[in-house]
Design a protein around this motif. Structure first.
Motif, PDB file in Angstrom:
ATOM      1  N   LEU A  91      20.170  31.669 -77.132  1.00 55.98           N
ATOM      2  CA  LEU A  91      21.167  31.505 -77.043  1.00 55.98           C
ATOM      3  C   LEU A  91      22.973  32.942 -77.338  1.00 55.98           C
ATOM      4  CD1 LEU A  91      23.237  29.091 -77.955  1.00 55.98           C
ATOM      5  CD2 LEU A  91      23.483  29.072 -79.792  1.00 55.98           C
ATOM      6  N   GLU A  92      23.071  33.026 -76.592  1.00 55.93           N
ATOM      7  CA  GLU A  92      24.033  34.304 -75.966  1.00 55.93           C
ATOM      8  C   GLU A  92      25.739  32.940 -76.496  1.00 55.93           C
ATOM      9  OE1 GLU A  92      23.986  36.721 -72.430  1.00 55.93           O
ATOM     10  OE2 GLU A  92      21.877  36.335 -73.065  1.00 55.93           O
ATOM     11  N   MET A  93      26.462  34.070 -77.448  1.00 51.38           N
ATOM     12  CA  MET A  93      27.733  33.557 -77.404  1.00 51.38           C
ATOM     13  C   MET A  93      28.258  34.656 -78.163  1.00 51.38           C
ATOM     14  SD  MET A  93      28.228  30.093 -79.760  1.00 51.38           S
ATOM     15  CE  MET A  93      29.212  30.796 -81.563  1.00 51.38           C
ATOM     16  N   ASN A  94      30.109  34.975 -77.630  1.00 50.96           N
ATOM     17  CA  ASN A  94      30.385  35.840 -78.102  1.00 50.96           C
ATOM     18  C   ASN A  94      32.229  35.486 -78.670  1.00 50.96           C
ATOM     19  OD1 ASN A  94      28.773  38.035 -77.015  1.00 50.96           O
ATOM     20  ND2 ASN A  94      30.026  37.219 -75.227  1.00 50.96           N
ATOM     21  N   ASP A  95      32.191  34.126 -78.398  1.00 48.43           N
ATOM     22  CA  ASP A  95      32.835  33.737 -79.096  1.00 48.43           C
ATOM     23  C   ASP A  95      33.041  32.310 -79.585  1.00 48.43           C
ATOM     24  OD1 ASP A  95      35.207  35.009 -78.420  1.00 48.43           O
ATOM     25  OD2 ASP A  95      34.914  33.872 -76.009  1.00 48.43           O
ATOM     26  N   ILE A  96      33.629  32.237 -81.443  1.00 49.89           N
ATOM     27  CA  ILE A  96      33.430  30.145 -81.913  1.00 49.89           C
ATOM     28  C   ILE A  96      34.412  29.603 -80.894  1.00 49.89           C
ATOM     29  CG2 ILE A  96      34.303  29.615 -83.978  1.00 49.89           C
ATOM     30  CD1 ILE A  96      31.919  31.127 -84.558  1.00 49.89           C
ATOM     31  N   PRO A  97      33.845  28.491 -81.013  1.00 43.91           N
ATOM     32  CA  PRO A  97      34.722  27.415 -80.599  1.00 43.91           C
ATOM     33  C   PRO A  97      35.976  27.305 -80.318  1.00 43.91           C
ATOM     34  CG  PRO A  97      32.332  26.736 -80.679  1.00 43.91           C
ATOM     35  CD  PRO A  97      32.164  27.936 -81.623  1.00 43.91           C
ATOM     36  N   PRO A  98      37.196  27.379 -79.476  1.00 41.86           N
ATOM     37  CA  PRO A  98      38.225  27.502 -80.602  1.00 41.86           C
ATOM     38  C   PRO A  98      39.056  26.560 -81.492  1.00 41.86           C
ATOM     39  CG  PRO A  98      37.958  26.844 -78.080  1.00 41.86           C
ATOM     40  CD  PRO A  98      36.672  27.254 -78.428  1.00 41.86           C
ATOM     41  N   LEU A  99      38.376  25.254 -81.596  1.00 42.76           N
ATOM     42  CA  LEU A  99      38.311  24.082 -82.052  1.00 42.76           C
ATOM     43  C   LEU A  99      37.587  23.920 -83.408  1.00 42.76           C
ATOM     44  CD1 LEU A  99      38.951  21.475 -79.112  1.00 42.76           C
ATOM     45  CD2 LEU A  99      40.680  22.757 -80.313  1.00 42.76           C
ATOM     46  N   CYS A 100      37.042  24.614 -83.529  1.00 37.86           N
ATOM     47  CA  CYS A 100      36.068  25.220 -84.441  1.00 37.86           C
ATOM     48  C   CYS A 100      36.902  25.401 -86.016  1.00 37.86           C
ATOM     49  CB  CYS A 100      34.741  25.778 -84.050  1.00 37.86           C
ATOM     50  SG  CYS A 100      32.883  25.130 -85.221  1.00 37.86           S
TER      51      CYS A 100
END
Length: 168
Positions: A137-146
């Motif tokens: 799993l690749e991710m650079n940002d936390i979801p904006p609404l989280c």
């Protein structure tokens, strides 16, 4: 009365939602789907017709350990998932979640080692161990609404950068 039946090798359980009197249905997955009958590309539809009665698909129960699964697409009518829904689906690579459900349940994708892509932009909370051991799993940002991330939600996710950008 509840009715069980299969459509495209996926078992369903039909029920009437007492609060709305609507005909709803849930894809029930494990316990009645074997790994050999589970499709590689799972699409949970918006509606299903059984004996002339139309049902809206609103729930998904466990598809855990269905190692044949490679992709999952869940219609926007689905508002209910269960904990550990796809846990151990070791070949699952891509998921398109319903945008009407805003949470990732406890251990929902735990041990989905090949998971690379999932839409999270609408997610407001991620429960404990939700993506534990999702090594790809690749991710650079936390979801904006989280606004809530549980303990060990991203533990052992080897491709997540050393710094996640947290929205304001």
């Amino acid at each position: 009365p509840k009715t069980k039946y299969r459509l495209d090798e996926i078992p369903y359980l039909a029920f009437v939602d007492n609060s709305t009197a609507e005909n709803n249905i849930g894809a029930i997955g494990k316990n009645s789907t074997t790994n050999t009958t589970c499709p590689q590309d799972l699409v949970i539809p918006t509606k299903v017709i059984d004996n002339g009665v139309e049902y809206t698909v609103t729930k998904i129960n466990s598809f855990a350990s269905m190692t044949r699964l490679k992709s999952v697409e869940i219609s926007d009518t689905v508002t209910s998932y269960t904990a550990r829904n796809f846990q151990g689906c070791s070949n699952l690579e891509e998921v398109r979640l319903s945008t009407s459900n805003t949470g990732i349940q406890f251990a929902m994708f735990q041990e989905c080692g090949k998971l690379r892509t999932i839409n999270l932009e609408h997610i407001t909370n991620i429960q404990d161990q939700a993506f534990l051991q999702c090594e790809n799993l690749e991710m650079n940002d936390i979801p904006p609404l989280c606004t809530m991330i549980g303990n060990s939600a991203f533990a052992r996710c080897l491709k997540i950068g050393p710094v996640l950008h947290i929205p304001r």
